[in-house]
Enzyme design. Sequence first.
Site, PDB file in Angstrom:
ATOM      1  N   ASP A  30      39.683 -19.024 -50.352  1.00  0.00           N
ATOM      2  CA  ASP A  30      40.604 -17.887 -50.421  1.00  0.00           C
ATOM      3  C   ASP A  30      39.906 -16.666 -49.836  1.00  0.00           C
ATOM      4  O   ASP A  30      38.680 -16.533 -49.935  1.00  0.00           O
ATOM      5  CB  ASP A  30      41.026 -17.617 -51.867  1.00  0.00           C
ATOM      6  CG  ASP A  30      42.325 -16.831 -51.942  1.00  0.00           C
ATOM      7  OD1 ASP A  30      43.365 -17.439 -52.249  1.00  0.00           O
ATOM      8  OD2 ASP A  30      42.306 -15.605 -51.664  1.00  0.00           O
ATOM      9  N   LYS A  35      39.078 -13.883 -56.583  1.00  0.00           N
ATOM     10  CA  LYS A  35      39.661 -15.180 -56.975  1.00  0.00           C
ATOM     11  C   LYS A  35      38.603 -16.271 -56.870  1.00  0.00           C
ATOM     12  O   LYS A  35      38.483 -17.129 -57.752  1.00  0.00           O
ATOM     13  CB  LYS A  35      40.828 -15.535 -56.056  1.00  0.00           C
ATOM     14  CG  LYS A  35      42.121 -14.871 -56.425  1.00  0.00           C
ATOM     15  CD  LYS A  35      43.248 -15.461 -55.611  1.00  0.00           C
ATOM     16  CE  LYS A  35      44.536 -14.732 -55.915  1.00  0.00           C
ATOM     17  NZ  LYS A  35      45.561 -15.018 -54.946  1.00  0.00           N
ATOM     18  N   CYS A 279      60.110 -19.805 -58.535  1.00  0.00           N
ATOM     19  CA  CYS A 279      60.567 -20.893 -57.661  1.00  0.00           C
ATOM     20  C   CYS A 279      62.088 -20.958 -57.503  1.00  0.00           C
ATOM     21  O   CYS A 279      62.594 -20.838 -56.384  1.00  0.00           O
ATOM     22  CB  CYS A 279      60.050 -22.220 -58.194  1.00  0.00           C
ATOM     23  SG  CYS A 279      58.265 -22.206 -58.359  1.00  0.00           S
TER      24      CYS A 279
HETATM   25  C1  UGA Z   1      60.129 -25.359 -61.039  1.00  0.00           C
HETATM   26  C2  UGA Z   1      60.373 -26.869 -60.999  1.00  0.00           C
HETATM   27  O1  UGA Z   1      60.750 -27.347 -62.285  1.00  0.00           O
HETATM   28  C3  UGA Z   1      59.148 -27.625 -60.523  1.00  0.00           C
HETATM   29  O2  UGA Z   1      59.428 -29.013 -60.400  1.00  0.00           O
HETATM   30  C4  UGA Z   1      58.739 -27.061 -59.159  1.00  0.00           C
HETATM   31  O3  UGA Z   1      57.578 -27.693 -58.671  1.00  0.00           O
HETATM   32  C5  UGA Z   1      58.471 -25.582 -59.297  1.00  0.00           C
HETATM   33  O4  UGA Z   1      59.666 -24.933 -59.755  1.00  0.00           O
HETATM   34  C6  UGA Z   1      58.066 -25.022 -57.966  1.00  0.00           C
HETATM   35  O5  UGA Z   1      58.889 -25.021 -57.043  1.00  0.00           O
HETATM   36  O6  UGA Z   1      56.898 -24.700 -57.777  1.00  0.00           O
HETATM   37  P1  UGA Z   1      59.059 -23.701 -62.841  1.00  0.00           P
HETATM   38  O7  UGA Z   1      59.639 -22.577 -62.048  1.00  0.00           O
HETATM   39  O8  UGA Z   1      57.640 -23.609 -63.298  1.00  0.00           O
HETATM   40  O9  UGA Z   1      59.135 -25.103 -62.013  1.00  0.00           O
HETATM   41  O10 UGA Z   1      59.924 -23.823 -64.141  1.00  0.00           O
HETATM   42  P2  UGA Z   1      61.035 -24.705 -64.880  1.00  0.00           P
HETATM   43  O11 UGA Z   1      60.446 -25.208 -66.126  1.00  0.00           O
HETATM   44  O12 UGA Z   1      61.714 -25.671 -64.002  1.00  0.00           O
HETATM   45  O13 UGA Z   1      62.035 -23.538 -65.279  1.00  0.00           O
HETATM   46  C7  UGA Z   1      62.659 -22.682 -64.315  1.00  0.00           C
HETATM   47  C8  UGA Z   1      63.610 -21.727 -65.004  1.00  0.00           C
HETATM   48  O14 UGA Z   1      64.735 -22.439 -65.512  1.00  0.00           O
HETATM   49  C9  UGA Z   1      63.019 -20.986 -66.198  1.00  0.00           C
HETATM   50  O15 UGA Z   1      63.480 -19.656 -66.224  1.00  0.00           O
HETATM   51  C10 UGA Z   1      63.532 -21.750 -67.382  1.00  0.00           C
HETATM   52  O16 UGA Z   1      63.597 -20.995 -68.570  1.00  0.00           O
HETATM   53  C11 UGA Z   1      64.914 -22.106 -66.879  1.00  0.00           C
HETATM   54  N1  UGA Z   1      65.487 -23.255 -67.598  1.00  0.00           N
HETATM   55  C12 UGA Z   1      64.849 -24.451 -67.549  1.00  0.00           C
HETATM   56  C13 UGA Z   1      66.658 -23.090 -68.291  1.00  0.00           C
HETATM   57  O17 UGA Z   1      67.256 -21.997 -68.320  1.00  0.00           O
HETATM   58  N2  UGA Z   1      67.181 -24.149 -68.938  1.00  0.00           N
HETATM   59  C14 UGA Z   1      66.591 -25.358 -68.919  1.00  0.00           C
HETATM   60  O18 UGA Z   1      67.149 -26.290 -69.524  1.00  0.00           O
HETATM   61  C15 UGA Z   1      65.388 -25.518 -68.217  1.00  0.00           C
END
Ligand code: UGA
Length: 468
Positions: A30, A35, A279
């Site tokens: 990096d 970092k 994401c």
């Molecule tokens: C997401 C994907 O789940 C990963 O597979 C992917 O690799 C990642 O993006 C990425 O592109 O790097 P992440 O953003 O860490 O991961 O989080 P999630 O757990 O999927 O949740 C995303 C959002 O959806 C959060 O705000 C969470 O609270 C919300 N969510 C999730 C809900 O509102 N309801 C649910 O049932 C699940």
Amino acid sequence: MKVAVVGAGYVGVVTGAGLAALGHTVVCVDLDPDKVKAIAAARAPFFEPGLDEVLARELAAGRLSAFTDLAASLAGSDISIIAVGTPSRAGGIDLADVRGAARAIGALLPSLGRYHVVVVKSTVVPSTTDTVVRQELESASGMDAGPDFGLAMNPEFLSEGRAVEDFTKPDRIVVGALDERTADAMEELYAGFDCPILRTSPRNAEMIKYAANTLFATLISFSNEIAGLCEAIPGLDEEVVMRGLRLDRRWWTPGDRGERVHPGALAYLRAGIGFGGSCFPKDLAAICGFAESRGVAMPVLGAVIEVNGMRASRVVDLLAKRLGPLRDKRVAVLGLAFKPETDDVRESPGVKIVNVLLGRGANVAVHDPIVRMEAVRAGLDGHVTQAKDPVEAASGADALVVATGWDPYRRLDWSRVASAMRTPIILDGRQIVDAARLPAGVTLINIGFGFENEARGAAQAAVSPGIA
Ligand code: UGA
């Protein structure tokens, strides 16, 4: 294999540590010396459960190191992985860092004196790897992708808060390779994993990543839309509706042999306060912007964004329906992180709810187990106080909103919280509050639940236990 991971952000550090744990020799590179220093001291530059332990183990084993010098890091390596950021920019993504990394790697390719594969792990729209990245590599190196070096797109599927587990137990590995030789090298890289490896083109690999994230976001917005109707019709309960939906055998995993286990993805069929994070919102905007630039309409994904954009004010409407005008009311908001087990507040729905409350004249007190006020202050539209614990946040409050599904909030002593409040009205934005644990006299507002019928537990009793 010898691997250089370029970009020590979230994806880069988890990937570097995970590949070292698989037995590879990994260098995280990096430009930011702070970092690099943090990683070399086994401190991830962000909060991620279990990651510091992996870093410490792999550093001690000599399989992992961190440098600012790309040339030294690439020397003798078989694979370089581009894991730099692709921030949102005007309806698309900013590829400046991806281009910069590709140029820098390209300039070093001729001196490596061996076959080398360049892998794009950053999330990029379809055709980026085999056009933009390829051109940068070829023009900087004077070499040809294919005969002279390998090129692949290998999306990451790491969820914040459980990234270490996601890396070590992947559901699948997607290898979008330019040719067979590259794909073989990628399979060797991941040989330690027992999961399907999908070999495809770089473009399909890029699209799989967007399709995955936007499908989950679609499930969430779908659930929130159904919840909106349930909230308007007395007696309807989104939770029961979703249970009924999940029981359809077409959702079950093959090989279930009749066990009523549903794929984890169906967890996203659940209403809440909307999705956030780094994401889903960014990827939706990027793929819609990309489609538009190619003259392709994506009305479903447009609606997913729209429903999510309305979510915070719809949730606050639910509160106002019970509480009346919010001006000068005191509201406690529990949770600022966009989801539990992370300190990430990017696009956090909890922060959006705080802003809607402020916009309607409420006084807001917040609590989060790990997010500090400094991390959110710039994104807040007014003054907010931060409490040291949920009881302090609830003190004198007219209502409380659970905005992040943190585990400690599931286990709260609701009697203490409720007795600190002026009026014990609790809006459960994450469907984590167990109504049976609430003291008498508390009004629980559930998402997706017809307003005039608050006995959600009674409706659930009709569903056999053990069925998810
Ligand atoms: C997401 C994907 O789940 C990963 O597979 C992917 O690799 C990642 O993006 C990425 O592109 O790097 P992440 O953003 O860490 O991961 O989080 P999630 O757990 O999927 O949740 C995303 C959002 O959806 C959060 O705000 C969470 O609270 C919300 N969510 C999730 C809900 O509102 N309801 C649910 O049932 C699940």
